[in-house]
Design a protein around this motif. Structure first.
Motif, PDB file in Angstrom:
ATOM      1  N   THR A 120       0.776  -1.043   0.277  1.00  0.00           N
ATOM      2  CA  THR A 120       0.327   0.440  -0.092  1.00  0.00           C
ATOM      3  C   THR A 120       1.068   1.035  -0.081  1.00  0.00           C
ATOM      4  O   THR A 120       0.217   2.382  -0.534  1.00  0.00           O
ATOM      5  CB  THR A 120      -0.656  -0.084   1.354  1.00  0.00           C
ATOM      6  N   GLY A 121       1.886   0.511   0.325  1.00  0.00           N
ATOM      7  CA  GLY A 121       2.415   2.593   0.836  1.00  0.00           C
ATOM      8  C   GLY A 121       2.894   3.160   2.077  1.00  0.00           C
ATOM      9  O   GLY A 121       4.017   3.627   2.216  1.00  0.00           O
ATOM     10  N   LEU A 122       1.944   2.694   2.846  1.00  0.00           N
ATOM     11  CA  LEU A 122       1.388   2.748   4.141  1.00  0.00           C
ATOM     12  C   LEU A 122       3.083   3.003   4.728  1.00  0.00           C
ATOM     13  O   LEU A 122       3.565   4.192   5.559  1.00  0.00           O
ATOM     14  CB  LEU A 122       0.376   2.511   4.957  1.00  0.00           C
ATOM     15  N   GLY A 285      -6.481   5.491  -0.332  1.00  0.00           N
ATOM     16  CA  GLY A 285      -7.926   4.940   0.233  1.00  0.00           C
ATOM     17  C   GLY A 285      -7.062   3.873   0.413  1.00  0.00           C
ATOM     18  O   GLY A 285      -7.472   2.689   2.132  1.00  0.00           O
ATOM     19  N   GLN A 286      -6.306   2.665   0.081  1.00  0.00           N
ATOM     20  CA  GLN A 286      -5.482   1.852   0.830  1.00  0.00           C
ATOM     21  C   GLN A 286      -4.788   1.783   1.914  1.00  0.00           C
ATOM     22  O   GLN A 286      -4.645   1.499   2.327  1.00  0.00           O
ATOM     23  CB  GLN A 286      -4.890   1.006  -0.180  1.00  0.00           C
ATOM     24  N   VAL A 292      -6.593   1.746   9.319  1.00  0.00           N
ATOM     25  CA  VAL A 292      -7.051   1.233  10.837  1.00  0.00           C
ATOM     26  C   VAL A 292      -7.365  -0.280  10.770  1.00  0.00           C
ATOM     27  O   VAL A 292      -7.683  -0.213  11.688  1.00  0.00           O
ATOM     28  CB  VAL A 292      -8.715   1.956   9.561  1.00  0.00           C
ATOM     29  N   THR A 293      -6.950  -0.613  10.032  1.00  0.00           N
ATOM     30  CA  THR A 293      -6.320  -2.223  10.551  1.00  0.00           C
ATOM     31  C   THR A 293      -5.491  -2.324  11.266  1.00  0.00           C
ATOM     32  O   THR A 293      -5.441  -3.284  12.284  1.00  0.00           O
ATOM     33  CB  THR A 293      -6.213  -3.257   9.545  1.00  0.00           C
ATOM     34  N   LEU A 322      -6.884  -7.696   4.725  1.00  0.00           N
ATOM     35  CA  LEU A 322      -6.590  -7.725   3.357  1.00  0.00           C
ATOM     36  C   LEU A 322      -6.873  -8.163   2.472  1.00  0.00           C
ATOM     37  O   LEU A 322      -6.591  -7.652   1.673  1.00  0.00           O
ATOM     38  CB  LEU A 322      -4.370  -7.803   4.022  1.00  0.00           C
ATOM     39  N   LEU A 323      -7.415  -9.188   2.733  1.00  0.00           N
ATOM     40  CA  LEU A 323      -7.322 -10.317   1.504  1.00  0.00           C
ATOM     41  C   LEU A 323      -8.379  -9.730   0.689  1.00  0.00           C
ATOM     42  O   LEU A 323      -9.032  -9.360  -0.590  1.00  0.00           O
ATOM     43  CB  LEU A 323      -7.786 -11.846   2.182  1.00  0.00           C
ATOM     44  N   CYS A 324      -9.855  -9.679   2.000  1.00  0.00           N
ATOM     45  CA  CYS A 324     -11.179  -8.896   1.262  1.00  0.00           C
ATOM     46  C   CYS A 324     -10.843  -7.326   0.592  1.00  0.00           C
ATOM     47  O   CYS A 324     -11.424  -7.410  -0.588  1.00  0.00           O
ATOM     48  CB  CYS A 324     -11.361  -9.119   2.502  1.00  0.00           C
ATOM     49  N   THR A 325     -10.232  -7.351   1.150  1.00  0.00           N
ATOM     50  CA  THR A 325      -9.826  -5.546   0.261  1.00  0.00           C
ATOM     51  C   THR A 325      -8.772  -5.731  -0.532  1.00  0.00           C
ATOM     52  O   THR A 325      -8.370  -3.859  -1.482  1.00  0.00           O
ATOM     53  CB  THR A 325      -9.273  -3.961   1.396  1.00  0.00           C
ATOM     54  N   LYS A 326      -8.834  -6.489  -1.463  1.00  0.00           N
ATOM     55  CA  LYS A 326      -7.525  -6.590  -2.070  1.00  0.00           C
ATOM     56  C   LYS A 326      -6.080  -6.087  -1.676  1.00  0.00           C
ATOM     57  O   LYS A 326      -5.085  -5.842  -3.088  1.00  0.00           O
ATOM     58  CB  LYS A 326      -7.895  -6.688  -3.572  1.00  0.00           C
ATOM     59  N   ILE A 327      -5.948  -5.863  -0.600  1.00  0.00           N
ATOM     60  CA  ILE A 327      -4.098  -5.546  -0.866  1.00  0.00           C
ATOM     61  C   ILE A 327      -3.396  -6.117  -0.475  1.00  0.00           C
ATOM     62  O   ILE A 327      -1.883  -6.653  -1.230  1.00  0.00           O
ATOM     63  CB  ILE A 327      -4.497  -4.306   0.715  1.00  0.00           C
ATOM     64  N   ILE A 328      -3.726  -7.497  -0.370  1.00  0.00           N
ATOM     65  CA  ILE A 328      -2.937  -9.126  -0.709  1.00  0.00           C
ATOM     66  C   ILE A 328      -3.521 -10.038  -1.298  1.00  0.00           C
ATOM     67  O   ILE A 328      -4.772  -9.223  -1.043  1.00  0.00           O
ATOM     68  CB  ILE A 328      -1.476  -9.133   0.458  1.00  0.00           C
TER      69      ILE A 328
END
Length: 489
Positions: A120-122, A285-286, A292-293, A322-328
């Motif tokens: 995500t770059g965070l 957004g990601q 927040v997660t 993270l899987l549901c939001t397709k971050i990974i």
């Protein structure tokens, strides 16, 4: 550039297969000969033949992890196989039991969470914030991470969650910003290896400073109470605040001298970090989802003991989000070799450690120590027992396993030799945290740091031993002096 998913030990491919040189052959023979010698020795009084067989397999495997004739996970699998074939390890009850340990799966989840920070770059943004504030020196960054660990430790009962889920992603991101990855010696030594070693040894110190800073802490308190010693949260914290803070000051500077990063002064990095932060703009957004997660996970970890929420369940809740939001994705997870290698080698060792306790090997070793210290001055007895307690952790794959196996025995030996009960229970309780960084299999955090690939086995063992001896010595000297002042003895 992701720093997760790196193999623990780079191999030299020849025609698609690993080479096997003379040094590897010698190391293999050492492991086999030593393990076989213990395996064949007639059991001393108090031990069964199966106990000696298990000890031989375990020692041979540990030597293999130290000498590394093959990659770490390969050694662990071979050791487990030998244990099963010889009957030392019960196939149904013990051999695979460690692979189901919640603490080990917490480590695996931490690797996946770290991937989310990178993708995500965070993680990079957080790293840049650290660099903008403390980036004038590598040592300054290490002290910043140490301060964060200290602040989080009283409210994070899982030291694996604290280092693996909270600080480890920042370490990998800071290293990534400085182009320091496990891909080569030159790259990893820029800053990544130094930060990894420092974080691992600092985590052991913070784990020792509060009852609630590691999973073994409440167990220590409970076992001490059964031995007639009541240790409150406040007493433990008060006893450890002075020697603990001294250790936190000394250890980063010591590692800086013993294993210095090639990047020492980075004033330009601080200016560059501020510039890049401005260029990155507001959170995407990601990044918001990841942040927040992360905050929710932190809150749940911090309050887990109150609401009875398991730390591993929280970690996998984060992974699921993270899987549901397709971050990974599953492909990201499946390709994370460090996570799966860590699962194998650490899980196998945990599975081997429990039979050593069940078969009476650890209790037998403790009785030998008791006979050695009989009749000595109590202060010397406490020092000897504490150092023995430290060194015997080479036989264990977690702090909790050692506490459950021999803590009560050592406290009983100490009190019988004249050591004040509270001092004995506290010192051995503190040592139960300090042992967590001495080997790459000593604890969940240590396994995670090692699995990331920044630190070689020899480096890990050398720095872990030196730092462990220094921190134990500080608690036995400055700590005992402070305990006299506050009336513990």
């Amino acid at each position: 550039m992701s720093t997760t998913g790196i193999q623990q030990s780079p191999q030299k491919p020849v025609g698609g297969k690993d080479t096997f040189d003379t040094n590897q052959l010698v190391h293999s023979l050492v492991c086999v000969v030593v393990g076989l010698a213990i395996f064949l020795i007639p059991p001393p009084q108090g031990l069964t033949p199966q106990a000696m067989h298990m000890l031989g397999v375990f020692v041979g495997t540990i030597l293999g992890l130290i000498l590394q004739p093959l990659p770490t996970s390969s050694v662990a699998i071979i050791g487990m196989t030998v244990g099963m074939l010889t009957g030392a390890l019960d196939v149904k009850k013990a051999a695979f039991s460690g692979l189901g340990s919640p603490s080990i799966w917490l480590i695996v989840a931490a690797f996946f969470i770290a991937q989310g920070f990178v993708s995500t770059g965070l993680g990079r943004r957080i790293a840049l914030v650290f660099l903008s504030l403390l980036g004038k020196s590598s040592l300054g960054i290490s002290y910043g991470l140490a301060a964060a660990d200290l602040v989080l430790s009283p409210a994070t009962p899982s030291n694996t969650a604290r280092l693996g889920g909270i600080l480890f992603p920042i370490i990998t991101s800071v290293s990534d910003v400085q182009d320091s990855t496990p891909k080569s010696d030159e790259s990893r030594k820029r800053i990544g290896a130094f930060l990894a070693l420092t974080a691992n040894n600092v985590n052991a110190i913070t784990s020792a400073m509060f009852i609630t800073a590691m999973a073994a802490g409440p167990v220590v308190s409970q076992l001490a109470q059964k031995s007639g010693v009541n240790i409150s949260w406040g007493l433990w914290a008060l006893a450890c605040i002075v020697p603990g803070l001294l250790c936190l000051i000394v250890i980063p500077a010591l590692i800086y001298k013993l294993f210095p990063p090639t990047i020492k002064h980075v004033p330009q990095a601080q200016a560059d970090a501020k510039t890049e932060l401005r260029e990155m703009g507001s959170l995407s957004g990601q990044e918001w989802i990841m942040m927040v997660t992360f905050i929710v996970m932190l809150i749940l970890w911090a309050t887990g003991s109150i609401f009875h929420v398991n730390a591993t369940a929280v970690a996998f809740l984060g992974v699921s989000v993270l899987l549901c939001t397709k971050i990974i994705s599953w492909n990201d997870m499946a390709s994370n070799k460090s996570a799966w290698s860590t699962l194998i080698f650490f899980g196998v060792l945990v599975g081997m450690a429990q039979p050593l306790n069940d078969l009476g090997v650890t209790g037998w070793a403790g009785k030998l120590i008791a006979n050695m210290v009989h009749g000595l001055p109590w202060m010397l007895v406490l020092a000897i027992l504490t150092f023995f307690y430290f060194f015997i952790h080479y036989m264990f794959a977690s702090e909790l396993a050692q506490v459950a196996a021999i803590y009560t025995l050592f406290v009983g030996v100490a009190v019988a030799a004249g050591v004040p009960a509270i001092a004995a229970a506290l010192m051995l309780g503190v040592a139960s945290g300090l042992i967590g960084a001495m080997t790459h299999y000593a604890s969940g955090p240590a396994a995670l740091i090692y699995g990331a690939g920044y630190v070689k086995t020899s480096e890990f063992l050398r720095i872990g031993l030196i730092c462990g001896l220094i921190t134990v010595s500080i608690f036995l000297t400055v700590g005992m002096g402070w305990w006299k002042v506050i009336g513990i003895w």
